[in-house]
Design an enzyme around this catalytic site. Structure first.
Site, PDB file in Angstrom:
ATOM      1  N   ASN A   1       0.825  -1.220   0.000  1.00  0.00           N
ATOM      2  CA  ASN A   1       0.000   0.000   0.000  1.00  0.00           C
ATOM      3  C   ASN A   1       0.859   1.271   0.000  1.00  0.00           C
ATOM      4  O   ASN A   1       0.492   2.290   0.565  1.00  0.00           O
ATOM      5  CB  ASN A   1      -0.989   0.010   1.177  1.00  0.00           C
ATOM      6  CG  ASN A   1      -2.107   1.043   1.066  1.00  0.00           C
ATOM      7  OD1 ASN A   1      -2.618   1.527   2.068  1.00  0.00           O
ATOM      8  ND2 ASN A   1      -2.493   1.422  -0.139  1.00  0.00           N
TER       9      ASN A   1
ATOM     10  N   CYS B   1       2.956   1.710  -3.174  1.00  0.00           N
ATOM     11  CA  CYS B   1       3.272   1.975  -4.586  1.00  0.00           C
ATOM     12  C   CYS B   1       2.024   1.885  -5.471  1.00  0.00           C
ATOM     13  O   CYS B   1       1.449   2.895  -5.869  1.00  0.00           O
ATOM     14  CB  CYS B   1       4.349   1.023  -5.103  1.00  0.00           C
ATOM     15  SG  CYS B   1       5.980   1.332  -4.377  1.00  0.00           S
ATOM     16  N   ARG B   2       1.582   0.671  -5.775  1.00  0.00           N
ATOM     17  CA  ARG B   2       0.540   0.508  -6.798  1.00  0.00           C
ATOM     18  C   ARG B   2      -0.852   0.932  -6.340  1.00  0.00           C
ATOM     19  O   ARG B   2      -1.538   1.687  -7.032  1.00  0.00           O
ATOM     20  CB  ARG B   2       0.525  -0.950  -7.281  1.00  0.00           C
ATOM     21  CG  ARG B   2       1.792  -1.332  -8.004  1.00  0.00           C
ATOM     22  CD  ARG B   2       1.923  -2.835  -8.141  1.00  0.00           C
ATOM     23  NE  ARG B   2       2.122  -3.470  -6.841  1.00  0.00           N
ATOM     24  CZ  ARG B   2       2.170  -4.773  -6.636  1.00  0.00           C
ATOM     25  NH1 ARG B   2       2.026  -5.596  -7.656  1.00  0.00           N
ATOM     26  NH2 ARG B   2       2.354  -5.261  -5.420  1.00  0.00           N
TER      27      ARG B   2
END
Ligand code: 4NP
Length: 145
Positions: free
Chosen positions: A6, A8-9
């Protein structure tokens, strides 16, 4: 929006979708993101993700990481996971078929039934972050459509 850390992407997917919801003036939709791990709870998104997102016009600085919890199955109609390991981790916590049916790979929105994954940019170089931004942006656009 769910990934591993939770940072980066999934915060990127949250931030980009929030921005589009605002742009298109869409009401009655709640968006959040989280990670399946507890590695980065309370942290802001990875600096490289934040820098890249900002270069593309998306500010993620207010977001903070949290861990996926079973109550998310009650809070949300759809749970989008970034890769197949995120999917297994979330499905392990499902209590019933209804919970399981809420879970789908995020890229299936843009590329139905292809089961493509958003690559984890965490251990890679700068190009990885731009690649992820492009995938996330076009998929959020498809979601809005
Ligand atoms: P994310 O990337 O799942 O897209 O937030 C990662 C962040 C942290 C780690 C792995 C992936 N980690 O191993 O700490």
């Amino acid at each position: 929006m769910v990934c591993l850390g939770n940072i980066c992407r999934s915060p990127l997917a949250e931030g980009v979708l929030r921005q589009k919801i605002e742009e298109y003036n869409i009401k009655n939709i709640e968006v959040d993101s989280c990670g399946t791990s507890n590695y980065h709870i309370g942290q802001a998104p990875d600096q490289r993700t934040q820098d890249n997102a900002l270069q593309n016009g998306t500010n993620l600085s207010q977001l903070r990481a949290r861990q996926f919890e079973v109550s998310d199955f009650d809070r949300f109609d759809k749970i989008y996971v970034m890769d197949s390991s995120n999917k297994s981790n979330v499905l392990e916590l499902a209590r019933n078929e209804a919970d399981k049916n809420k879970v789908d790979l995020f890229l299936n929105i843009r590329y139905p039934n292809q089961n493509l994954q958003v690559p984890d940019p965490y251990f890679g170089g700068e190009q990885g972050f731009q690649n992820v931004y492009k995938l996330v942006d076009e998929t959020c656009e498809a979601l809005i459509s």
